[in-house]
Scaffold this motif. Structure first.
Motif, PDB file in Angstrom:
ATOM      1  N   LYS A 150       0.813  -1.214   0.000  1.00 20.52           N
ATOM      2  CA  LYS A 150       0.000   0.000   0.000  1.00 20.52           C
ATOM      3  C   LYS A 150       0.848   1.266   0.000  1.00 20.52           C
ATOM      4  CE  LYS A 150      -3.886  -2.090   2.495  1.00 20.52           C
ATOM      5  NZ  LYS A 150      -4.675  -2.095   3.734  1.00 20.52           N
TER       6      LYS A 150
ATOM      7  N   ARG B  59       3.523   4.003  -1.146  1.00 20.83           N
ATOM      8  CA  ARG B  59       4.177   4.571  -2.319  1.00 20.83           C
ATOM      9  C   ARG B  59       5.584   5.049  -1.982  1.00 20.83           C
ATOM     10  NH1 ARG B  59       1.110   6.050  -6.758  1.00 20.83           N
ATOM     11  NH2 ARG B  59      -0.454   4.429  -7.093  1.00 20.83           N
TER      12      ARG B  59
ATOM     13  N   THR C 163       1.566  16.738  -7.049  1.00 18.63           N
ATOM     14  CA  THR C 163       0.351  16.116  -6.535  1.00 18.63           C
ATOM     15  C   THR C 163       0.010  16.669  -5.160  1.00 18.63           C
ATOM     16  OG1 THR C 163       0.893  14.066  -7.716  1.00 18.63           O
ATOM     17  CG2 THR C 163      -0.766  13.922  -5.974  1.00 18.63           C
TER      18      THR C 163
ATOM     19  N   ILE D 299      -1.585  16.193  -1.676  1.00 18.59           N
ATOM     20  CA  ILE D 299      -1.842  15.008  -0.856  1.00 18.59           C
ATOM     21  C   ILE D 299      -2.441  15.427   0.480  1.00 18.59           C
ATOM     22  CG2 ILE D 299      -0.782  13.031   0.309  1.00 18.59           C
ATOM     23  CD1 ILE D 299       1.330  12.976  -1.846  1.00 18.59           C
TER      24      ILE D 299
ATOM     25  N   ILE E 121       3.337   7.781   2.625  1.00 14.29           N
ATOM     26  CA  ILE E 121       2.442   8.052   1.504  1.00 14.29           C
ATOM     27  C   ILE E 121       1.878   6.727   1.016  1.00 14.29           C
ATOM     28  CG2 ILE E 121       2.174   9.237  -0.698  1.00 14.29           C
ATOM     29  CD1 ILE E 121       3.257  11.011   1.563  1.00 14.29           C
TER      30      ILE E 121
ATOM     31  N   ASN F 113      -1.521   4.569  -1.047  1.00 19.44           N
ATOM     32  CA  ASN F 113      -2.548   4.673  -2.077  1.00 19.44           C
ATOM     33  C   ASN F 113      -3.730   3.782  -1.720  1.00 19.44           C
ATOM     34  OD1 ASN F 113      -3.755   3.504  -4.849  1.00 19.44           O
ATOM     35  ND2 ASN F 113      -2.989   5.581  -5.189  1.00 19.44           N
TER      36      ASN F 113
ATOM     37  N   GLU G 163      -7.148   4.328  -5.477  1.00 14.70           N
ATOM     38  CA  GLU G 163      -6.552   5.204  -6.487  1.00 14.70           C
ATOM     39  C   GLU G 163      -6.404   6.646  -6.000  1.00 14.70           C
ATOM     40  OE1 GLU G 163      -8.896   4.658 -10.007  1.00 14.70           O
ATOM     41  OE2 GLU G 163      -8.075   2.658 -10.374  1.00 14.70           O
TER      42      GLU G 163
ATOM     43  N   ASN H  98      -4.178   9.155  -3.093  1.00 12.15           N
ATOM     44  CA  ASN H  98      -2.993   9.181  -2.240  1.00 12.15           C
ATOM     45  C   ASN H  98      -3.273   9.923  -0.935  1.00 12.15           C
ATOM     46  OD1 ASN H  98      -1.165   7.784  -3.967  1.00 12.15           O
ATOM     47  ND2 ASN H  98      -0.950   9.618  -5.218  1.00 12.15           N
TER      48      ASN H  98
ATOM     49  N   ASN I 124      -3.235  -2.696  -8.298  1.00 10.28           N
ATOM     50  CA  ASN I 124      -2.471  -1.764  -9.127  1.00 10.28           C
ATOM     51  C   ASN I 124      -1.824  -2.590 -10.234  1.00 10.28           C
ATOM     52  OD1 ASN I 124      -0.237  -3.041  -7.942  1.00 10.28           O
ATOM     53  ND2 ASN I 124       0.013  -1.442  -6.400  1.00 10.28           N
TER      54      ASN I 124
END
Length: 313
Positions: A36, A38, A65, A67, A91, A93, A96, A98, A271
């Motif tokens: 999970k 990133r 991005t 967040i 971080i 996900n 889909e 973050n 993913n």
């Protein structure tokens, strides 16, 4: 800043193992499935957001991005960090999207078998709606595996499974197809069952993990009855204690009797890498939570559920 290389940490398909990233909050040890994650980052100042959920610390933009930052200590009712300059953002996900989980430190990553992860005691960890999805024993310490899907669903309800999405499918018909569900989150399991019932699938068998689902399938097989008298399709999460969804899929598809059963992986972990893994194991479909209407459409197709056979709901 540290990237988590998914291709290096993803384990061999169907081994029933996972990598846990251990982290601390107020000295207590917690864990999250590395699949999970990133990346991990040093704490960074955030921009406060008005009228946000109390545990949403704010937002930040590490690159291109934006967040959302969640104060995990506040969510868990634990004291804040004594020195925020050493804190960490994990971080992750989900569905889909973050999110950055603000924690006090990261200990490391360890590989562990799902069999070493036990369902938490309902009295200690908040009953069926508790925030812990499992307790892992590793070496000489215990790691509380948090139910991050539940956390996100509570903070951002609009990102979770929506019962109303079933209505968008149009008229539904009662079906006698038997759907076996393997899902360890009590909250999500309840919502999935409610959605399937609303869609006409009233014959659901709910299990809390892959091992319970496999035990049910083995008993059905040993009964000597045709397997479709007990179950017509399996919907399984991936991340579960005792036996994960990948291991369950592997066992089903390698069994001469059970391999005819369609298996749908329904998980926030889906993913590109996970999709490849599921395909290797023989999963018939893979879908990201919370796309419940899409799940129902897939079940319709895989079970050849035609409206002409049944009465309208």
């Amino acid at each position: 800043m540290s990237n988590v290389n998914q291709t290096e940490i993803l384990l061999e398909s169907g081994t029933n193992e996972l990598e846990i990233m251990e982290f601390t909050i107020d000295g207590e040890l917690f864990g999250i499935n590395v699949a999970k994650v990133r990346e991990i980052m040093k704490y960074s100042p955030v921009k406060l957001m008005q009228n946000a959920h109390p545990v949403i610390e704010g937002i930040f933009k590490p690159r291109d991005t934006v967040i959302t930052v969640i104060d995990l200590a506040q969510y868990l009712g634990l004291p804040p960090s004594q020195d925020i300059s050493h804190d960490i953002f994990i971080i992750a996900n989900f569905n889909e999207l973050n999110f950055a989980f603000h924690v006090h430190g990261v200990v490391g990553i360890n590989r562990i078998s799902w069999r070493k992860i036990q369902k938490p005691d309902k009295i200690i960890y908040g009953g069926n709606e508790g925030v812990a999805t499992g307790i892992a024993e590793f070496r000489d310490h215990l790691i509380t595996i948090l139910d991050f899907e539940k956390i996100i669903a509570e903070i951002c309800p609009e990102t979770g499974i929506q019962l109303e999405d079933i209505d968008d499918l149009g008229p539904r018909f009662r079906s006698d197809r038997k759907i076996l569900i393997a899902e360890d989150s009590m909250l999500l399991s309840k919502m999935i069952v409610e959605c399937l019932h609303r869609a006409g699938y009233i014959n659901t068998i709910k299990t809390d993990n892959g091992q319970e689902a496999w035990d049910y399938l083995c008993e059905a097989k040993e009964s000597g009855d045709p397997i479709d008298t007990h179950v017509n399709l399996v919907v399984t999460d991936i991340e579960m204690p005792q036996m994960d969804g990948h291991r369950l899929t592997k066992l089903i598809k390698e069994d001469p009797t059970l391999k005819v059963l369609p298996v749908v992986l329904f998980s926030s972990l889906i993913n590109e890498e996970m999709r490849i893994k599921g395909e290797q194991l023989g999963a018939d479909e893979q879908i990201t939570k919370p796309e419940i209407a899409n799940l129902v459409s897939i079940i319709d197709r895989l079970t050849d559920n035609t409206p002409s056979e049944y009465a309208e709901l």
